[in-house]
Structures are given as structure tokens and as C-alpha cells.
Design a protein around this motif. Structure first.
Motif, PDB file in Angstrom:
ATOM      1  N   ALA A 143       0.841  -1.194   0.000  1.00 21.50           N
ATOM      2  CA  ALA A 143       0.000   0.000   0.000  1.00 21.50           C
ATOM      3  C   ALA A 143       0.873   1.240   0.000  1.00 21.50           C
ATOM      4  CB  ALA A 143      -0.933  -0.003   1.212  1.00 21.50           C
ATOM      5  N   CYS A 144       1.081   1.815  -1.165  1.00 18.51           N
ATOM      6  CA  CYS A 144       1.857   3.052  -1.291  1.00 18.51           C
ATOM      7  C   CYS A 144       0.987   4.198  -1.783  1.00 18.51           C
ATOM      8  CB  CYS A 144       3.040   2.856  -2.237  1.00 18.51           C
ATOM      9  SG  CYS A 144       4.194   1.552  -1.716  1.00 18.51           S
ATOM     10  N   CYS A 145       0.069   3.922  -2.716  1.00 18.77           N
ATOM     11  CA  CYS A 145      -0.775   4.981  -3.259  1.00 18.77           C
ATOM     12  C   CYS A 145      -1.856   5.350  -2.244  1.00 18.77           C
ATOM     13  CB  CYS A 145      -1.409   4.551  -4.574  1.00 18.77           C
ATOM     14  SG  CYS A 145      -2.665   3.262  -4.413  1.00 18.77           S
ATOM     15  N   ARG A 301      -3.425   2.494  -9.266  1.00 16.13           N
ATOM     16  CA  ARG A 301      -2.394   2.549  -8.232  1.00 16.13           C
ATOM     17  C   ARG A 301      -1.111   3.164  -8.798  1.00 16.13           C
ATOM     18  NH1 ARG A 301      -2.834  -3.074  -4.860  1.00 16.13           N
ATOM     19  NH2 ARG A 301      -1.160  -2.055  -3.696  1.00 16.13           N
ATOM     20  N   ASP A 305       3.683   1.409  -6.334  1.00 13.84           N
ATOM     21  CA  ASP A 305       2.956   0.201  -5.937  1.00 13.84           C
ATOM     22  C   ASP A 305       3.285  -0.958  -6.874  1.00 13.84           C
ATOM     23  OD1 ASP A 305       1.623   1.897  -4.115  1.00 13.84           O
ATOM     24  OD2 ASP A 305      -0.159   0.630  -4.227  1.00 13.84           O
ATOM     25  N   GLU A 308       6.793  -2.249  -6.332  1.00 11.69           N
ATOM     26  CA  GLU A 308       6.869  -3.014  -5.087  1.00 11.69           C
ATOM     27  C   GLU A 308       6.179  -4.369  -5.231  1.00 11.69           C
ATOM     28  OE1 GLU A 308       8.321  -2.413  -2.104  1.00 11.69           O
ATOM     29  OE2 GLU A 308       9.315  -0.673  -2.969  1.00 11.69           O
TER      30      GLU A 308
END
Length: 450
Positions: A143-145, A301, A305, A308
Motif C-alpha cells: 500500500a503506497c498509493c 495505483r 505500488d 513493489e
């Protein structure tokens, strides 16, 4: 030693050889060729170990592995290159152990014995089984966005609540993964969980489930079977697949029962449209939607993301390998309409087809390699100063140019220099700077003779 084993696999001679090799005095073995009856038998709590193929006749074997874990049974993934599709990263991670047939017949009985004793052969780091920030960090929960961060925060809140949760999103966005993670991250992570994959079950079995029966095996004799309503948590996957009749039956069951499990439902992203045009009952949607989590598609996203996730999927298979930066940028530039499932399958196939320690653009299948374009700007580049971005874009163009030119020259620096109008020394320096190995582009015969 008395053992109860379930072999869940499509019909094949190797399945019966598995059962023959495991047959011992006091060992009971049952074979399920479809997911639906396997889930029912597992729910009965009859088995110590469940042996699972990657794909059964009606669904992925992953749901069986998860059901076995919920029923406190160990699971062993059966891998067979000659007849079954390759396993997903999820299956390999969540199964207690895996055995590659027929190369590892010697490990089959040992794996089952150790699994039944809760002593898996596969080492798992402690953090893989512990919640991180309320939600497990396994199963590609990257979970980056902002959209995915918001979904994870909502999932963390839901894990500490008994309210019904509705998880919506496009296929492959991780709806079932989030539902399972919420259950595992709950204050009582070892409570009984029942997972009902509605889209994969025959209608008569859905009738039994809603009515409080789990008895699709008509030849079963014995005490009454436990029902899904007796679980502490009930996951209803793909509720939009229910017919109007069964929607009404489910709503009536929810309203009539005095005690209910904690409900987690997953649905497609068009559920609201179904409610609006009458295909899905609004009272049922309202009953399930006490808390809503909406999962974004991979197209929505961030590029970070995707990078990753791609790295995560590769490292779940082999932590010693890597993805080249240019390949990562290419991955981040694609929309991936199949979402997590498509990206996972792509990484798995790429890693299977190529044994290089660093996977690069040249390792893409021919059809994809031909349409590789230059990824000039990534999403994060717009936060950089222009002068820095200009240098990065130039580097990317240069890297893409030589990666496309090298296969045309069969990996020969002299030909590359001739085509580019540069000296051999300059070409060699650029290849070195961009991590381009000329040996990767030489014909197979030439490499074999060197």
C-alpha cells in the motif's frame, strides 16, 4: 499412527499413486476432485492434513489451503509440471509445505508426517505470521498509493470491529486477500472462519448453506454437520453472483437468526449498479454494508505500488533474483487489466522461462518485447526538478536504445558501434553503465560454444 488425509486434485493417475504411497494401517484417505465437496469435508473437521493441487476442476486449490488453515488442518501443495498448472505465489506461501512430483516421492510421506505434527519443512520468518499495523503484511498487501493506503486503514479499523464489512473491487484486486487478512488480524485471530466462494458453488449447495446445512455429500452417514452460521466469522465471496431468489433467502436467514457470525462479504465493483437496476436486493446490500472497503485497480495505483508488487511476487518465489530497473519501469507503465492475478502470473511465467539472476527487458516474450516502448517519465518524476528529470529521461532513452540495438547485433559490440556511429569503447562504457550484458543477446549456439 492414525492419520486422516484429504487429497484434493483433479483426476489423474498420479493422484492415485499419491494415495497408494501414503496408504498405511490406520490411515484414512479421501479424494476430492472438485473444490466444493473438499470445502464441505474440511468444514467437518475430519482431516489432519490436506494435500492440494494448484488447480482443481472448478477452482484454484488456494481456497482449499485457506479452508484447511481455518479448520486447523495442515496442507501440503502437490506440484506436477506434466499435468497441472504452476502454483501461484499465494499457494506456495500459505501451504504448510510443498512436494514436487514425481521428483520428490521420497519427501511425500515425510512432509505429511511433519505437517500433521505441525512441524513444517519450509522455514517461515516469524514476521510472515504476525500482523503489521493491524493487518498482515503477507499476500501482496502493498500500500503506497493514497487509495490503497485508505483501504488498508479501513481494513485495520474493521479488524477491531464486529460490524459487517463489504469489500468491493474489480476481479483480481485482492478482495479475498483483504477479507482473510481482516479475520487474521482480529483480536481473536484463531477464531473459526468459514469461507464460502459463492461463484464456484452449485446452487443446491448454496441452498444448504443458507438453510444451515452442509451436506452435499449425499452418502454421508453420521451426526449432523456443523453449519456456516456456527463460525465466528463468515466470508461470503462474490455475493453479486447470488440469484434474486437466493438473495432473498440469505436476507431472511440474516433477519431470522438470533446469533450471527461476523460477516465479511466481497462483491464486484458494479454492485451499486446491480442494486440500482434491481438485480441485487437493496436491503441485503444495506445489511452487508455496515463498513465499506473499496479496492483500486492496478491501473489506479501508483507506479511505486506496481514496482513493489512485482518485486514482492518475484521474491516470494526466489529472494536471490531481481528485476532490472528498466523492466520495472516497463511493468509500471502497463495497466494490467487482470490486476494482481495477472501481474503475479506474469512474474511467475517470466521467472520460470528465464534463469538469469536479474530479469530484464530482453527476457520478455517476443510479442511483448517487440512492443516495448521507452518509459520516459514515471509518476514520481513530476515531483523532481526539471533539470534532474531531463537527465533521467535521457538515461532511460539511452538504456532503451542499446537494449533494443543489442539483439539486432547478436550481442556484438563492434556491430553495435557501427550502427550507432560510436566507438567500441564508448559503446562498452554505456553497456556497463546501464548494466547491459552482451552475453544475454548472443545466439544460443554461440553461448553454448564459448
Amino acid at each position: 499412527m492414525h492419520r486422516r488425509l484429504l487429497v484434493a486434485a483433479p483426476p489423474a493417475p498420479i493422484v492415485y499413486e499419491v494415495t497408494g504411497r501414503l496408504a498405511r494401517p490406520g490411515t484414512q484417505i479421501k479424494i476430492a476432485q472438485r473444490v466444493a465437496p473438499a470445502l464441505v469435508w474440511i468444514a467437518e473437521g475430519r482431516f489432519d492434513v490436506v494435500l492440494v493441487a494448484p488447480q482443481l476442476d472448478d477452482q484454484s486449490g488456494l481456497s482449499i489451503v485457506r479452508a484447511a488453515a481455518a479448520a486447523k488442518a495442515a496442507s501440503v501443495a502437490l506440484l506436477w509440471d506434466n499435468g497441472w498448472p504452476p502454483p501461484s505465489a499465494f499457494l506456495l506461501e500459505e501451504a504448510t509445505d510443498s512436494v514436487h512430483l514425481p521428483d520428490e516421492w521420497w519427501r511425500l510421506d515425510l512432509a505429511v508426517r511433519l505437517a500433521s505434527d505441525n512441524r513444517p519443512l519450509v522455514h517461515r520468518p516469524p514476521e510472515a505470521d504476525k500482523p503489521a499495523s493491524g493487518i498482515q503484511s503477507v499476500n501482496a498487501l502493498v500500500a503506497c498509493c493514497p487509495a490503497m493506503k485508505s483501504a488498508m486503514e479501513q481494513a485495520s479499523t474493521a479488524a477491531n470491529s464486529r460490524a459487517s464489512v463489504l469489500i468491493t473491487g474489480a476481479p483480481g484486486t485482492g478482495r479475498t486477500t483483504i477479507a482473510t487478512a481482516i479475520t487474521v488480524a482480529a483480536p481473536q485471530p484463531h477464531e473459526q472462519m468459514t469461507h464460502v466462494p459463492i461463484a464456484d458453488l452449485p446452487e443446491e449447495l448454496i441452498d444448504d448453506l443458507i438453510a444451515g446445512r452442509l451436506a452435499p455429500a449425499r452418502n454421508h452417514e453420521g451426526p449432523a454437520l456443523p453449519t456456516c452460521w456456527h463460525a465466528q466469522t463468515l466470508i461470503l465471496d462474490d455475493v453479486q453472483s447470488l440469484s434474486r431468489t437466493r438473495q432473498a433467502q440469505l436476507l431472511a436467514a440474516l433477519e431470522q437468526r438470533q446469533t450471527l457470525p461476523r460477516l465479511i462479504a466481497t462483491a464486484s465493483d458494479d454492485l451499486e449498479d446491480r442494486v440500482a437496476d434491481g438485480r441485487f436486493l437493496k436491503p441485503l446490500a444495506t445489511r452487508l454494508d455496515q463498513a465499506r472497503i473499496t479496492l483500486p485497480t492496478l491501473a489506479d495505483r501508483s507506479s511505486h505500488d506496481l514496482i513493489e508488487l512485482a518485486t514482492h511476487f518475484l521474491h516470494r518465489r526466489d529472494s536471490s533474483r531481481s528485476l532490472d530497473p528498466d523492466l520495472l519501469q516497463w511493468i509500471a507503465s502497463r495497466s494490467w487489466p487482470g490486476n494482481l492475478v495477472e501481474l503475479d502470473q506474469f512474474i511467475r511465467q517470466l521467472a520460470t522461462d528465464n534463469d538469469a539472476p536479474s530479469l530484464r527487458l530482453c527476457h520478455l516474450p517476443g510479442s511483448q518485447r517487440e512492443c516495448v516502448g521507452t518509459v520516459l517519465l514515471a509518476e514520481s518524476d513530476y515531483e523532481r526538478p526539471w533539470a534532474e528529470v531531463a537527465v533521467l529521461a535521457t538515461e532511460r532513452i539511452e538504456s532503451a536504445y542499446f537494449r533494443q540495438l543489442m539483439p539486432l547485433c547478436n550481442g556484438r559490440v563492434d556491430r553495435c558501434a557501427q550502427r550507432s556511429g560510436m566507438s567500441r569503447r564508448s559503446v562498452g562504457e554505456k553497456l556497463s553503465r546501464h548494466g547491459i550484458d552482451k552475453a544475454d543477446y548472443r545466439p544460443t549456439r554461440a553461448r553454448g560454444g564459448s
